[in-house]
Enzyme design. Structure first.
Site, PDB file in Angstrom:
ATOM      1  N   LYS A 186      48.101  34.636  37.505  1.00 57.18           N
ATOM      2  CA  LYS A 186      46.973  33.956  36.864  1.00 57.18           C
ATOM      3  C   LYS A 186      47.355  32.596  36.253  1.00 57.18           C
ATOM      4  O   LYS A 186      47.491  31.630  36.991  1.00 57.18           O
ATOM      5  CB  LYS A 186      46.295  34.911  35.871  1.00 57.18           C
ATOM      6  CG  LYS A 186      45.770  36.152  36.642  1.00 57.18           C
ATOM      7  CD  LYS A 186      44.748  37.015  35.957  1.00 57.18           C
ATOM      8  CE  LYS A 186      44.165  37.991  36.976  1.00 57.18           C
ATOM      9  NZ  LYS A 186      44.446  39.383  36.758  1.00 57.18           N
ATOM     10  N   ASP A 242      53.488  44.018  32.241  1.00 59.34           N
ATOM     11  CA  ASP A 242      52.654  43.288  33.181  1.00 59.34           C
ATOM     12  C   ASP A 242      51.860  42.275  32.365  1.00 59.34           C
ATOM     13  O   ASP A 242      50.836  42.610  31.768  1.00 59.34           O
ATOM     14  CB  ASP A 242      51.738  44.256  33.926  1.00 59.34           C
ATOM     15  CG  ASP A 242      50.852  43.534  34.943  1.00 59.34           C
ATOM     16  OD1 ASP A 242      50.806  42.280  34.907  1.00 59.34           O
ATOM     17  OD2 ASP A 242      50.225  44.224  35.756  1.00 59.34           O
ATOM     18  N   TYR A 269      45.665  48.133  35.164  1.00 59.69           N
ATOM     19  CA  TYR A 269      45.682  47.673  36.556  1.00 59.69           C
ATOM     20  C   TYR A 269      46.923  46.821  36.773  1.00 59.69           C
ATOM     21  O   TYR A 269      47.226  45.946  35.977  1.00 59.69           O
ATOM     22  CB  TYR A 269      44.428  46.845  36.839  1.00 59.69           C
ATOM     23  CG  TYR A 269      44.348  46.262  38.241  1.00 59.69           C
ATOM     24  CD1 TYR A 269      44.252  47.089  39.355  1.00 59.69           C
ATOM     25  CD2 TYR A 269      44.354  44.881  38.437  1.00 59.69           C
ATOM     26  CE1 TYR A 269      44.152  46.559  40.639  1.00 59.69           C
ATOM     27  CE2 TYR A 269      44.257  44.341  39.717  1.00 59.69           C
ATOM     28  CZ  TYR A 269      44.157  45.181  40.818  1.00 59.69           C
ATOM     29  OH  TYR A 269      44.061  44.651  42.084  1.00 59.69           O
TER      30      TYR A 269
END
Ligand SMILES: *Cc1c(COP(=O)(O)O)cnc(C)c1O
Length: 424
Positions: free
Chosen positions: A265, A237, A142
């Protein structure tokens, strides 16, 4: 009726599905979401007053625990200086400086407001820099809800069984190539066919959105080699792995240096932040020094930069090895408790992350992740939740440990697992 239930009924009237991100729904586990009123250290407190050991930790950011004292104090001081300027400020340089110092692949970094914005912008930059249209991604990885990446995108979509999504034109994903995670031969074949058109390989260096899946030995090195051979960029990522699997991210841990890195995050310390960075020569293609356009009204927001900076500054002094060892112990104990109950269980873990898959075969990619028994997961989730252990409501997610968790919470967690019943 519980207060959470009442709030959920209000929420669904004004917010689609009652949630502002689909992963927060508990529909997949046959429950309603719990509404949270506050959080402290390793605990979250529901509106109904239940104190729960948190292993979601806001889906990763809260590695220091909730409401960390140093971060909290710095934030309060920052609020008193005004919440947004739309002009350069010191905290931007402070956070950027720490990121550049920590991550071997990052010479310069641009702040944005979410992980999605980071991957979207990095993709544009990779295309702008190489002049090529295609991007290669891995099934079950994702990269935020960017159009081009919403082809086989892991947890949220997997749980709800949405194949891709309506709203993305075919022409857009026509430039997205898919390979199975950990399968270098597939990547090689795609490069053999499309090599000169591939702007970048995007990969989660440790996959965290189909549950936790580790890269096989040589996988990341192989991607590095293929990208070099064909003049494509390798983009890590690290929105989950950055400052999580080590202070220097997955790139520092596996010693594979990407051309571009996406972050989110943890670097926001609980505030909305993303960032993308990389080699100077590539990053200088971004406006205003280059021609690849990317902008943001609230980017580099002083509150967000302050929370991020003080989070990273605190993390610099923390013992990642110890947290990893304790996470490993907890996860192995959990696995053994479940195995003794006769349910099939596989454990994947690294750093302070783990996933237990209810499966009898090792999980190395999306196909093997999907074989896990979701009925068993549902029983596990609800059994733990009833006893005050807060897990992500999907079998395709990670559990996040933190520096605030201690033997007390871990023992409570194991005790709860011992009492879970899987009888159907
Ligand atoms: C969470 C996540 C994103 C998206 O970040 P948002 O802040 O939710 O937009 C991107 N990539 C990975 C690997 C993630 O885990």
């Amino acid at each position: 009726m519980s207060i959470s239930r009442e709030l959920f009924e209000q929420a669904v009237k004004v917010i689609p599905g009652g949630v502002n991100s689909p992963v927060r729904t508990c529909a997949g586990v046959g429950a309603d979401p719990l509404f949270i009123s506050r959080a402290q250290g390793p605990y979250i407190y529901t509106e109904d007053g239940q104190k729960m050991v948190d292993y979601v930790m806001s889906w990763g950011p809260m590695i220091l625990g909730h409401n960390h004292e140093a971060v909290n104090r710095a934030l309060h001081e920052a609020v008193d200086r005004g919440t947004s300027y739309g002009a350069p400020c010191r905290p931007e340089i402070d956070l950027a400086g720490l990121i550049v110092e920590a991550l071997p692949g990052v010479d310069m970094v641009r702040m944005v407001n979410s992980g999605t914005e980071a991957t979207m912008s990095a993709l544009r930059l990779a295309r702008g820099y190489t002049g090529r249209p295609k991007v290669l991604k891995f099934t079950g990885c994702y990269h935020g809800h960017v159009d081009s990446f919403l082809a086989s995108a892991g947890s949220g979509a997997a749980t709800l069984c949405i194949p891709g999504t309506p709203g993305v034109p075919e022409e857009v994903v026509a430039h997205t190539l898919l390979a199975d995670y950990n399968d270098l031969e597939q990547v090689q074949a795609l490069f053999a066919e499309h090599g000169q058109e591939i702007a970048a390989i995007f990969v989660e260096p440790v996959a965290g959105n189909m549950g936790l899946v580790l890269p096989r030995d040589g996988f990341l090195q192989g991607l590095r080699k293929l990208a070099d051979e064909y003049g494509s960029l390798l983009v890590f990522d690290e929105v989950i792995t950055g400052f999580r699997v080590s202070f220097s991210g997955a790139q520092g841990r596996f010693k594979v240096i990407p051309d571009l890195t996406c972050l989110g995050k943890i670097i926001g310390g609980g505030l909305p932040v993303g960032a993308y960075g990389g080699r100077r020569e590539i990053m200088e293609k971004i406006a205003p020094c280059g021609e690849v356009y990317q902008a943001g009204t609230l980017s580099g927001n002083p509150l967000a930069m302050t929370a991020g900076y003080h989070t990273l500054k605190t993390l610099q002094e923390m013992d990642y090895d110890q947290l990893e060892a304790r996470t490993g112990e907890l996860a192995v104990s959990l696995r053994d408790i479940l195995a003794q109950k006769g349910v099939p269980v596989q454990l994947n873990t690294i750093g302070s992350i783990f996933t237990l898959f209810f499966s009898d075969a090792p999980v190395t990619d999306f196909a093997s992740a999907k074989k896990a028994d979701q009925d068993l997961f549902r029983a596990f989730y609800n059994g733990m939740r009833d006893q005050g252990i807060y897990l992500a409501p999907s079998g395709f997610e990670c559990a996040f440990n933190s520096f605030a968790h201690s033997a007390l919470e871990w023992e409570k967690t194991l005790e709860a697992a011992r009492r879970v019943s899987f009888s159907r």
